[in-house]
Design an enzyme around this catalytic site. Structure first.
Site, PDB file in Angstrom:
ATOM      1  N   CYS A  93       0.853  -1.190   0.000  1.00  7.99           N
ATOM      2  CA  CYS A  93       0.000   0.000   0.000  1.00  7.99           C
ATOM      3  C   CYS A  93       0.888   1.239   0.000  1.00  7.99           C
ATOM      4  CB  CYS A  93      -0.916   0.006   1.218  1.00  7.99           C
ATOM      5  SG  CYS A  93      -2.311   1.147   1.053  1.00  7.99           S
TER       6      CYS A  93
ATOM      7  N   CYS B 252       2.531   2.368   3.176  1.00  5.43           N
ATOM      8  CA  CYS B 252       3.729   1.637   3.621  1.00  5.43           C
ATOM      9  C   CYS B 252       4.993   2.370   3.179  1.00  5.43           C
ATOM     10  CB  CYS B 252       3.731   0.224   3.041  1.00  5.43           C
ATOM     11  SG  CYS B 252       2.300  -0.772   3.469  1.00  5.43           S
TER      12      CYS B 252
ATOM     13  N   ASP C   3       4.524  15.034 -38.371  1.00  4.73           N
ATOM     14  CA  ASP C   3       5.545  15.556 -39.273  1.00  4.73           C
ATOM     15  C   ASP C   3       5.553  14.646 -40.490  1.00  4.73           C
ATOM     16  OD1 ASP C   3       7.785  16.960 -40.237  1.00  4.73           O
ATOM     17  OD2 ASP C   3       9.111  15.434 -39.398  1.00  4.73           O
TER      18      ASP C   3
END
Length: 764
Positions: free
Chosen positions: A80, A83, A459
């Protein structure tokens, strides 16, 4: 936006626009972590910050360099985002740590310290995680198998089952309570240790909330509830960790593409050496069927090389002497001798891994917003839980035990774990998928922009076309053809422009040599000039000679006809005389038309071609390729204006080029996409998204992947919030139990992870 060269970074990953983080620079700087002291942090100008940017070197991919030892570690056990915050705060509090960044998405910790690596590993272990040093090649050592967390969870589960069974067969209550207490102690050991360091560092992560809930349940005599909470939390944490590691491994698997050893040619002998010992200039031998261990140029031999690991191209590419080859690609046919051009840490595959890891560390705007929301939400709910435990029973609105239980439920529901990981896991999965298909997305912010694209500007030369024009027709107006071509060769020999190269190749085939020239000048957007035998000669377009007031009337019809056939015209002459006309044509790439059709099918509103070529050539190329619009006869600054015009009415526009030319247009667009990144370092440094192959084949996949990632992120966020609100709503009627609260949190997190991992399986 002004086309600056000064780099800018953010103290918050999302505070700058992506353009300010990427296109104002030459070297890629990783955004500075918010926790870095102000003296070393940089700020966005639009945030009104004035802190100076402390120059940060980069050496072999390192993004933190200060006095002391710089090391990188892989951290195991983080499931998580909280943590990572807790670990970072704990390590930052140590006196011998100068600088640190812990990233949840990649599972990496980068740290500068003045102590031994063993001490760092020990401190990380105290916080409940495992640190594994990365090698100098950014390749993490194989993690030793560790079953301690799983073993504790299993023992906790067994004790919980034994306690439940004992309560059914009239075993003394003290034994049942002892079994539940043992289950809590065994299963809760690691979370409690992590909770201790979280509280010590001033964090309120899920370990703190779960530990508080388990202790509270025990205090009010709900031993079964407490043990169930601990076991389910341990089980959910283990499953989350395993799932998240799978997404991280999607990138780490790239590290194994290149072989660890190479056959080095020394005289007539071949010696097997680790790639770390091979130097630039050494000659290595790669046999048919073997992977190429290092970047280089073919010195002898011909073969077909499967470049899919780098470029995503499904068809092998024919290679011969002088052609570049890349580490990790597969030599399919003939034996090759290769001159090494890059050390192992500088190979294309190493740079890809580095760029992807950097990309995963950069927070997308959505992720940054969710993190900020969680930082506010969690403390508020924690305080609310405390208030619920105290005030209602004080006013006689129920028993202490009942309101303590509701408060504990609220603590568990307060964990925003599913919400916090809803975005980063999806972004890591999408970036990992793209990298395996030969596309580098340099951050979650760019992934999000790609998912909202409405217009793509291309381009022409080298993007829609091959970029290797050839002379298709020569018309002599005055003098001889040989004289005219010799003058053209002399003017163009100092230019690297593709048209100049085409003229040089053609005149070489005619066995013509250059004449003595001087004062070579490039006339931007029009042509070139040189003085030959004391006379100024010009090579350029019709505008150039009209500006010189040269006699162009007699050739204008011929020029127009050739242009309408898709040719680029180069006129050779002086102020007074037109010597001749050279028609040059550039073929459209085989993959261009197919890619443009796929882009329309997936819902891109319009495709636009930007070119400096004349109207006739532009019209012919546009109709053949299938673009919706085109802008012709553009100077570099005109391309910027064209991009701004396309951006009117808040349209999201991407510019696609080769990453070298058209830098202002790339910077002005909402998203810069470069192609041919495998062969150009500039492309890998300047663009937001890099197509490693030298074609547009992977562009539709990239946009489709980005859109699916956005949908999944939205699904994850809404699902996390809905589950959270339902759980909150069930607390006060008394319909929610502690163990159901745990399931709602960890279950939602697992579903969010599984949903995000679908992005790993999306194919081209």
């Amino acid at each position: 936006m002004p086309n600056e060269t000064k780099a800018t970074c953010c103290t918050d990953d999302a505070c700058c626009s992506p353009k300010e983080v990427t296109f104002k620079k030459t070297l890629s700087l990783t955004p500075v972590n918010p926790a870095v002291p102000a003296s070393t942090a940089s700020c966005c100008t639009d945030n009104g910050c004035t802190a100076e940017i402390k120059e940060r070197e980069e050496e072999k991919g390192a993004s933190i360099l200060e006095n002391g030892k710089h090391l990188e570690y892989r951290i195991e056990g983080m499931d998580c985002g909280a943590c990572a915050v807790t670990l970072e705060k704990h390590m930052r509090s140590l006196p011998y740590v100068t600088d640190i960044r812990v990233n949840f998405s990649t599972g990496n910790m980068k740290i500068v310290h003045n102590t031994t690596p063993e001490t760092i590993i020990s401190e990380v272990k105290k916080a409940g995680y495992t640190a594994i040093p990365a090698s100098s090649q950014r390749k993490a050592a194989k993690a030793p198998s560790s079953y301690s967390g799983i073993s504790l969870m299993a023992v906790s589960g067994i004790l919980l089952v034994l306690g439940s069974l004992s309560s059914l067969v009239q075993v003394p209550s003290t034994i049942v309570t002892t079994l539940y207490a043992a289950s809590i102690l065994v299963g809760g050991y690691k979370p409690a240790r992590s909770a201790y360091y979280a509280v010590k560092s001033g964090s309120l992560d899920m370990n703190v909330l779960m530990a508080s809930a388990a202790i509270g349940a025990a205090l009010i005599g709900e031993w079964l509830e407490g043990a169930t909470v601990v076991f389910l939390f341990a089980l959910g944490t283990t499953l989350q960790t395993k799932s998240i590691e799978r997404t991280r491994e999607s990138i780490r698997s790239l590290m194994d593409l290149a072989p660890p050893e190479a056959w080095v040619k020394q005289g007539i002998a071949l010696t097997r050496k680790p790639v770390e010992e091979v130097k630039i200039g050494d000659t290595i031998v790669v046999k048919p069927g073997e992977k190429i261990p290092l970047d280089g140029e073919i010195a002898a031999g011909t073969s077909s090389v499967n470049q899919a690991p780098i470029t995503g191209e499904s068809i092998p590419v024919d290679k011969q002497e002088g052609d570049p080859v890349y580490a990790g690609t597969v030599n399919e046919e003939g034996s090759l001798e290769i001159h090494v051009t890059k050390l192992v840490e500088d190979t294309t595959i190493a740079r890809i891994i580095h760029l992807v890891e950097e990309a995963q560390e950069k927070k997308a705007p959505t992720e940054a917003f969710v993190d900020r929301f969680a930082k506010i939400y969690t403390p508020i709910v924690f305080i609310l839980a405390i208030l619920i435990m105290i005030f209602p029973p004080l006013f006689g609105w129920g028993t202490w035990e009942a309101w303590l239980y509701k408060g504990l439920e609220l603590l568990v529901v307060a964990c925003p774990c599913a919400l916090v990981i809803s975005t980063p896991v999806a972004i890591v999965s999408a970036i990992g998928n793209a990298a395996r298909h030969g596309v580098l997305i340099k951050g979650g912010a760019f992934l999000e922009i790609a998912g909202t694209l409405q217009t793509l500007a291309f381009d022409k030369t080298g993007t829609l076309t091959e970029g290797k024009p050839k002379v298709v027709k020569v018309l002599t107006i005055n003098g001889t053809e040989q004289d005219m071509l010799a003058i053209a060769r002399t003017i163009e020999e100092h230019s690297k422009h593709p048209i100049a190269v085409a003229i040089m190749d053609y005149t070489s085939g005619q066995h013509l040599s250059s004449r003595q020239g001087e004062n070579f000048t490039t006339i931007v957007g029009k042509g070139a000039q040189a003085i030959i035998d004391g006379i100024s000669y010009y090579a350029g377009n019709l505008k150039l000679f009209q500006g010189l007031h040269a006699p162009t009337t007699s050739i204008e019809k011929q020029v127009l006809e050739l242009q309408n056939q898709g040719n680029t015209i180069v006129i050779i002459g002086t102020h007074d005389t037109i010597l001749g006309i050279i028609a040059v044509a550039d073929a459209i790439r085989k993959t261009t038309t197919d890619a443009l059709q796929k882009l329309k099918k997936i819902g891109i509103h319009q495709t636009v071609m930007l070119t400096g070529d004349n109207e006739g050539t532009a019209s012919h190329i546009a109709s053949t390729a299938g673009v919706d619009r085109y802008f012709a006869e553009l100077l570099p600054e005109d391309k910027v204006a064209a991009i701004k015009k396309l951006q009117e009415n808040n349209h999201v526009v991407a510019m696609v080029g080769d990453g070298i030319n058209d830098a202002p247009a790339l910077a002005t667009a909402n998203l810069g996409i470069a192609m041919g990144g495998a062969g150009t370092d500039t492309a890998m440094e300047t663009a937001d998204i890099i197509l490693m192959a030298d074609n547009l084949e992977k562009l539709p996949h990239t946009i489709t992947l980005s859109r699916k990632a956005l949908r999944i992120i939205k699904q994850n966020i809404w699902f996390s919030l809905i589950v959270k609100f339902i759980a909150l709503g069930l607390i006060f009627p008394g319909w929610l139990t502690l163990w159901l609260a745990v399931i709602s949190d960890t279950g939602a997190a697992l579903i969010v992870i599984a949903n995000s991992m679908r992005l790993l399986r999306i194919k081209n």
